[in-house]
Design a protein around this motif. Structure first.
Motif, PDB file in Angstrom:
ATOM      1  N   HIS A  26       0.831  -1.203   0.000  1.00 50.38           N
ATOM      2  CA  HIS A  26       0.000   0.000   0.000  1.00 50.38           C
ATOM      3  C   HIS A  26       0.866   1.254   0.000  1.00 50.38           C
ATOM      4  O   HIS A  26       0.562   2.234  -0.697  1.00 50.38           O
ATOM      5  CB  HIS A  26      -0.916  -0.037   1.222  1.00 50.38           C
ATOM      6  CG  HIS A  26      -2.137   0.782   1.089  1.00 50.38           C
ATOM      7  ND1 HIS A  26      -2.616   1.542   2.120  1.00 50.38           N
ATOM      8  CD2 HIS A  26      -2.993   0.978   0.063  1.00 50.38           C
ATOM      9  CE1 HIS A  26      -3.697   2.165   1.732  1.00 50.38           C
ATOM     10  NE2 HIS A  26      -3.955   1.846   0.488  1.00 50.38           N
ATOM     11  N   LEU A  80       0.700  -3.000  -8.875  1.00 49.43           N
ATOM     12  CA  LEU A  80       0.016  -2.449  -7.705  1.00 49.43           C
ATOM     13  C   LEU A  80      -1.350  -1.872  -8.074  1.00 49.43           C
ATOM     14  O   LEU A  80      -2.318  -2.034  -7.339  1.00 49.43           O
ATOM     15  CB  LEU A  80       0.890  -1.378  -7.041  1.00 49.43           C
ATOM     16  CG  LEU A  80       2.139  -1.901  -6.341  1.00 49.43           C
ATOM     17  CD1 LEU A  80       3.109  -0.758  -6.046  1.00 49.43           C
ATOM     18  CD2 LEU A  80       1.775  -2.653  -5.067  1.00 49.43           C
ATOM     19  N   GLU A  84      -5.018  -2.814  -6.621  1.00 48.56           N
ATOM     20  CA  GLU A  84      -5.893  -1.752  -6.112  1.00 48.56           C
ATOM     21  C   GLU A  84      -7.258  -1.816  -6.789  1.00 48.56           C
ATOM     22  O   GLU A  84      -8.293  -1.731  -6.137  1.00 48.56           O
ATOM     23  CB  GLU A  84      -5.234  -0.379  -6.329  1.00 48.56           C
ATOM     24  CG  GLU A  84      -6.089   0.796  -5.921  1.00 48.56           C
ATOM     25  CD  GLU A  84      -6.270   0.966  -4.435  1.00 48.56           C
ATOM     26  OE1 GLU A  84      -7.134   1.748  -4.043  1.00 48.56           O
ATOM     27  OE2 GLU A  84      -5.560   0.304  -3.643  1.00 48.56           O
ATOM     28  N   LEU A  89      -5.660  -4.489  -2.320  1.00 51.45           N
ATOM     29  CA  LEU A  89      -4.533  -3.726  -1.789  1.00 51.45           C
ATOM     30  C   LEU A  89      -5.026  -2.884  -0.626  1.00 51.45           C
ATOM     31  O   LEU A  89      -5.796  -1.959  -0.815  1.00 51.45           O
ATOM     32  CB  LEU A  89      -3.929  -2.836  -2.876  1.00 51.45           C
ATOM     33  CG  LEU A  89      -2.624  -2.158  -2.571  1.00 51.45           C
ATOM     34  CD1 LEU A  89      -1.519  -3.181  -2.334  1.00 51.45           C
ATOM     35  CD2 LEU A  89      -2.234  -1.257  -3.713  1.00 51.45           C
TER      36      LEU A  89
END
Length: 90
Positions: A26, A80, A84, A89
């Motif tokens: 994160h 990432l 998300e 995430l």
């Protein structure tokens, strides 16, 4: 379901977070989303800038030097962002 290879580049972060209850993935996501702005990242995550710096050091240890520079930066950022978007995430 997404192919495992799509996010494999960040497996070390995900494994570390899962084993230790940390929030490195994160942190990396927000750091990259803010174009490497430590102050903004610390605001978004509601932690001190020194905490962000310590997390970035750990991320570098796990992913290797240059994780936040092209071309790896793009690959890591995309992985990432996929997590998300899936809600996986933090």
């Amino acid at each position: 379901h997404l192919p495992r290879g799509l996010t494999a580049i960040i497996d070390p972060l995900l494994d570390y977070d899962a084993a230790r209850g940390t929030d490195l993935a994160h942190t990396a996501f927000h750091y990259l989303e803010t174009d490497g702005n430590i102050a903004r990242t610390s605001q978004l995550l509601h932690v001190h800038r020194n905490t962000i710096r310590q997390r970035l050091d750990r991320i570098t240890t796990l992913l290797g030097a240059g994780w936040n520079a092209s071309p790896r930066r793009l690959e890591i950022h995309l992985a990432l962002r996929v997590l998300e978007a899936r809600g996986d995430l933090g």
